[in-house]
Motif scaffolding. Structure first.
Motif, PDB file in Angstrom:
ATOM      1  N   GLN A  68      -6.977  -7.489  -2.385  1.00  0.00           N
ATOM      2  CA  GLN A  68      -6.996  -6.674  -1.168  1.00  0.00           C
ATOM      3  C   GLN A  68      -8.420  -6.205  -0.847  1.00  0.00           C
ATOM      4  OE1 GLN A  68      -4.114  -3.496  -1.616  1.00  0.00           O
ATOM      5  NE2 GLN A  68      -2.536  -4.927  -2.277  1.00  0.00           N
ATOM      6  N   VAL A 122      -8.543   0.657  -1.031  1.00  0.00           N
ATOM      7  CA  VAL A 122      -9.206  -0.639  -1.191  1.00  0.00           C
ATOM      8  C   VAL A 122     -10.303  -0.833  -0.153  1.00  0.00           C
ATOM      9  CG1 VAL A 122      -7.253  -1.765  -2.336  1.00  0.00           C
ATOM     10  CG2 VAL A 122      -7.390  -1.792   0.161  1.00  0.00           C
ATOM     11  N   THR A 160      -4.847  -5.769  -6.323  1.00  0.00           N
ATOM     12  CA  THR A 160      -5.769  -4.780  -5.748  1.00  0.00           C
ATOM     13  C   THR A 160      -7.114  -5.421  -5.446  1.00  0.00           C
ATOM     14  OG1 THR A 160      -4.675  -2.980  -6.945  1.00  0.00           O
ATOM     15  CG2 THR A 160      -6.916  -2.574  -6.160  1.00  0.00           C
TER      16      THR A 160
END
Length: 375
Positions: free
Chosen positions: A251, A220, A248
């Protein structure tokens, strides 16, 4: 007489998109044929963007489920609905409807599993074409046993159209075929307003998810660093995906805010729309983007079929098997000695195959494409 062809579709989105090359080949060889896709419900709207498909029948079985009795009943339903005078017809690709069969001349079974071949067998379809798979010699009566001579999955699909051609023995002898191309439309002002896409910057799509597992997921912080570089180059970032990808993307946003150089100047151009679109809305949004950076995923194949330039990231998997089918793609692939392992998680626990694909390499490659370079 034009053939009526049933396609037993793969389960994964990327594989479904790659199978369009087979559909194009079948239509080229028999322009009057009717192609009916037997596929998961979630893919119906994407399949509706394939001009080669004439009708859609929902595959009601979950991926991996055997349910032998129900598959027998499903095959019997297709057989009886295809009988003269029977009621029920397949629905148009983008419409709901009563599943049915127009009486099939043949079936192409694209998954390798035994269970995927049961329904056309129980339906009594005389010609059942597929690759050698899980001991399904009785279920598949026109079989290609040489799939290893066709390294890429798309080649294996297309080779089924030449199952009886003695001249087609490997990838080198396979006739040229067209890559997938999905129909896209300009996103409506209403959709853009709902998603908060009010800026005028050209957008770069982030394909940061992959249902396969962590061994396909670029870090990420790498996505954040690439996003920062592209924003500074005058682009906006469109982070999209399913609801599974929301964590995700969150993040990535958090990593973007932690960058040392002026994160407040970056965040207005980072658009988080993960989980807020359906498949066709995502397709149209991707089709309107200037470029993309994608993990090896269904979205990568969607971007390729939309004709959008992209950089593709291959960690545990290989471009020799499922590359993006596009001349506007650059693939960054691991050089680790364990590559490709095709594992869902890293056996070594390091994920070095992904970490070696740096943000600088990805952004340099993409900017080169966008500024007139060649893939």
């Amino acid at each position: 007489m034009a053939q009526r062809i049933l396609i037993i579709s793969p389960a994964w989105l990327g594989d479904i998109i790659m199978s369009q090359s087979l559909l194009k080949t079948l239509k080229q060889r028999d322009p009057g044929c009717s192609i009916i896709m037997y596929a998961p419900r979630y893919a119906q709207d994407i399949i509706a963007r394939m001009p080669e498909v004439d009708a859609f029948i929902e595959n009601p079985f979950a991926h991996g489920a055997l349910q032998l009795t129900k598959r027998y009943a499903e095959g019997h339903k297709l057989k009886t609905l295809g009988a003269p005078g029977a009621s029920g017809t397949p629905s148009a690709p983008g419409e709901q409807g009563t599943p049915g069969a127009p009486g099939f001349d043949c079936a192409y079974i694209l998954p390798n599993s035994l269970k995927s071949a049961l329904v056309p067998f129980f339906a009594g379809i005389k010609e059942r074409i597929g690759l050698k798979g899980e001991s399904r010699y009785l279920l598949i009566n026109r079989m290609r046993r040489d799939k290893k001579k066709f390294p890429r999955m798309v080649e294996r699909y297309v080779a089924l159209a030449y199952v009886d051609d003695p001249k087609v023995t490997d990838a080198q002898s396979l006739p040229e075929f067209e890559y997938p191309k999905l129909t896209t439309y300009k996103p409506s002002p209403e959709l853009r307003a709902r998603l908060g896409l009010t800026g005028s910057r050209p957008l770069i799509a982030l394909g940061c998810g992959a249902n396969y597992g962590p061994a396909k997921l670029w870090p990420v912080e790498y996505f954040a660093q690439a996003s920062a570089t592209l924003i500074r180059e005058g682009y906006g970032i469109l982070a999209l995906g399913s609801a599974k990808d929301q964590a995700t993307v969150a993040q990535i946003k958090a990593a973007l805010t932690q960058l040392e150089s002026a994160p407040d100047e970056l965040m207005p151009y980072f658009y988080d729309i993960a989980g807020q679109t359906n498949l066709t809305e995502a397709l149209d949004l991707v089709g309107s983007c200037a470029g993309a950076i994608c993990n090896d995923s269904g979205l990568m194949h969607t971007v390729a079929a939309a004709g959008v330039p992209q950089v593709c990231l291959f960690g545990s998997t290989s471009t020799g098997y499922t590359p993006p089918l596009s001349k506007r793609a650059i693939c960054l692939e691991s050089t680790q000695p364990c590559h490709p392992c095709f594992e869902r998680t890293c056996n070594l626990g390091t994920y070095q195959c992904l970490k070696e694909l740096t943000p600088e390499r990805a952004t340099t490659a993409l900017l080169g494409l966008l500024q007139g370079g060649k893939a």
